[in-house]
Design a protein around this motif. Sequence first.
Motif, PDB file in Angstrom:
ATOM      1  N   HIS A  75       0.791  -1.232   0.000  1.00 27.49           N
ATOM      2  CA  HIS A  75       0.000   0.000   0.000  1.00 27.49           C
ATOM      3  C   HIS A  75       0.819   1.276   0.000  1.00 27.49           C
ATOM      4  O   HIS A  75       0.245   2.359   0.017  1.00 27.49           O
ATOM      5  CB  HIS A  75      -0.942   0.010   1.208  1.00 27.49           C
ATOM      6  CG  HIS A  75      -2.039  -0.987   1.105  1.00 27.49           C
ATOM      7  ND1 HIS A  75      -3.318  -0.666   0.749  1.00 27.49           N
ATOM      8  CD2 HIS A  75      -2.041  -2.329   1.290  1.00 27.49           C
ATOM      9  CE1 HIS A  75      -4.073  -1.751   0.729  1.00 27.49           C
ATOM     10  NE2 HIS A  75      -3.311  -2.779   1.053  1.00 27.49           N
ATOM     11  N   GLY A  76       2.132   1.187   0.025  1.00 27.66           N
ATOM     12  CA  GLY A  76       2.916   2.413  -0.091  1.00 27.66           C
ATOM     13  C   GLY A  76       4.083   2.508   0.872  1.00 27.66           C
ATOM     14  O   GLY A  76       4.144   1.822   1.889  1.00 27.66           O
ATOM     15  N   LEU A  77       4.993   3.391   0.510  1.00 26.76           N
ATOM     16  CA  LEU A  77       6.185   3.650   1.293  1.00 26.76           C
ATOM     17  C   LEU A  77       6.220   5.120   1.654  1.00 26.76           C
ATOM     18  O   LEU A  77       5.995   5.975   0.800  1.00 26.76           O
ATOM     19  CB  LEU A  77       7.439   3.298   0.475  1.00 26.76           C
ATOM     20  CG  LEU A  77       8.780   3.628   1.122  1.00 26.76           C
ATOM     21  CD1 LEU A  77       9.025   2.720   2.333  1.00 26.76           C
ATOM     22  CD2 LEU A  77       9.910   3.476   0.110  1.00 26.76           C
ATOM     23  N   GLU A  78       6.501   5.392   2.914  1.00 25.73           N
ATOM     24  CA  GLU A  78       6.664   6.769   3.374  1.00 25.73           C
ATOM     25  C   GLU A  78       8.051   6.892   3.992  1.00 25.73           C
ATOM     26  O   GLU A  78       8.368   6.197   4.948  1.00 25.73           O
ATOM     27  CB  GLU A  78       5.589   7.099   4.409  1.00 25.73           C
ATOM     28  CG  GLU A  78       5.649   8.504   4.937  1.00 25.73           C
ATOM     29  CD  GLU A  78       4.585   8.791   5.986  1.00 25.73           C
ATOM     30  OE1 GLU A  78       4.602   9.907   6.526  1.00 25.73           O
ATOM     31  OE2 GLU A  78       3.755   7.906   6.280  1.00 25.73           O
ATOM     32  N   ILE A  79       8.861   7.759   3.426  1.00 28.67           N
ATOM     33  CA  ILE A  79      10.189   8.038   3.980  1.00 28.67           C
ATOM     34  C   ILE A  79      10.018   9.166   4.993  1.00 28.67           C
ATOM     35  O   ILE A  79       9.578  10.260   4.643  1.00 28.67           O
ATOM     36  CB  ILE A  79      11.195   8.446   2.881  1.00 28.67           C
ATOM     37  CG1 ILE A  79      11.322   7.369   1.809  1.00 28.67           C
ATOM     38  CG2 ILE A  79      12.541   8.799   3.509  1.00 28.67           C
ATOM     39  CD1 ILE A  79      11.957   6.078   2.262  1.00 28.67           C
ATOM     40  N   LEU A  80      10.347   8.880   6.249  1.00 25.10           N
ATOM     41  CA  LEU A  80      10.182   9.875   7.315  1.00 25.10           C
ATOM     42  C   LEU A  80      11.419  10.735   7.502  1.00 25.10           C
ATOM     43  O   LEU A  80      11.323  11.863   7.993  1.00 25.10           O
ATOM     44  CB  LEU A  80       9.829   9.175   8.628  1.00 25.10           C
ATOM     45  CG  LEU A  80       8.552   8.352   8.606  1.00 25.10           C
ATOM     46  CD1 LEU A  80       8.350   7.648   9.932  1.00 25.10           C
ATOM     47  CD2 LEU A  80       7.352   9.230   8.290  1.00 25.10           C
ATOM     48  N   GLY A  81      12.579  10.206   7.154  1.00 25.86           N
ATOM     49  CA  GLY A  81      13.795  10.986   7.291  1.00 25.86           C
ATOM     50  C   GLY A  81      15.020  10.158   6.987  1.00 25.86           C
ATOM     51  O   GLY A  81      14.979   8.929   6.980  1.00 25.86           O
ATOM     52  N   THR A  82      16.109  10.868   6.735  1.00 29.34           N
ATOM     53  CA  THR A  82      17.379  10.209   6.496  1.00 29.34           C
ATOM     54  C   THR A  82      18.463  10.898   7.319  1.00 29.34           C
ATOM     55  O   THR A  82      18.379  12.097   7.587  1.00 29.34           O
ATOM     56  CB  THR A  82      17.795  10.258   5.009  1.00 29.34           C
ATOM     57  OG1 THR A  82      17.894  11.622   4.603  1.00 29.34           O
ATOM     58  CG2 THR A  82      16.790   9.557   4.129  1.00 29.34           C
TER      59      THR A  82
END
Length: 160
Positions: A75-82
């Motif tokens: 259902h999807g990927l969410e990048i919160l931070g790097t």
Amino acid sequence: MNNCPCDSGKDYSACCEPIITGKKHAETAEQLMRARYSAHVKVDVDFLYATTHPDYRENYDHKGTKSWAEKSEWHGLEILGTTAGGSADEEGEVEFIARFRDTEGIRSHHERGQFKRRRKKWQFTEGQMIKSQPISVTKIGRNDPCPCGSGKKYKKCCGA
């Protein structure tokens, strides 16, 4: 347009596909993370294995990973931070949430993935699961200001 499963907003052929097929290497840890998510969606477990650092492959379950990827609806990927993980770095961290549905229902996999360069290529080393924060409930009195920000008392606004 064939949107990339990693939710970058780009076409798959211009985003994760060249990385997964080996036509180009991920320039950043985040690019590799996105490609690894897309590989789960496309059930390309050979790519997942190849992009796992050799020092961290001991517990890699090829059949289990393939079965999970096949049986899940992504259902999807969410990048919160790097943190670090850029084109000039040797190590990096990507915090992400991968959402999917499996036999137990809709789920979220929240993790901080660790990445290292090996022979000039980014590779996944290990991940740390992030537990959900507990929900805090604050009791609102009838005469307290309404939390919606209207400036009215709760009893005359949302509490009516």
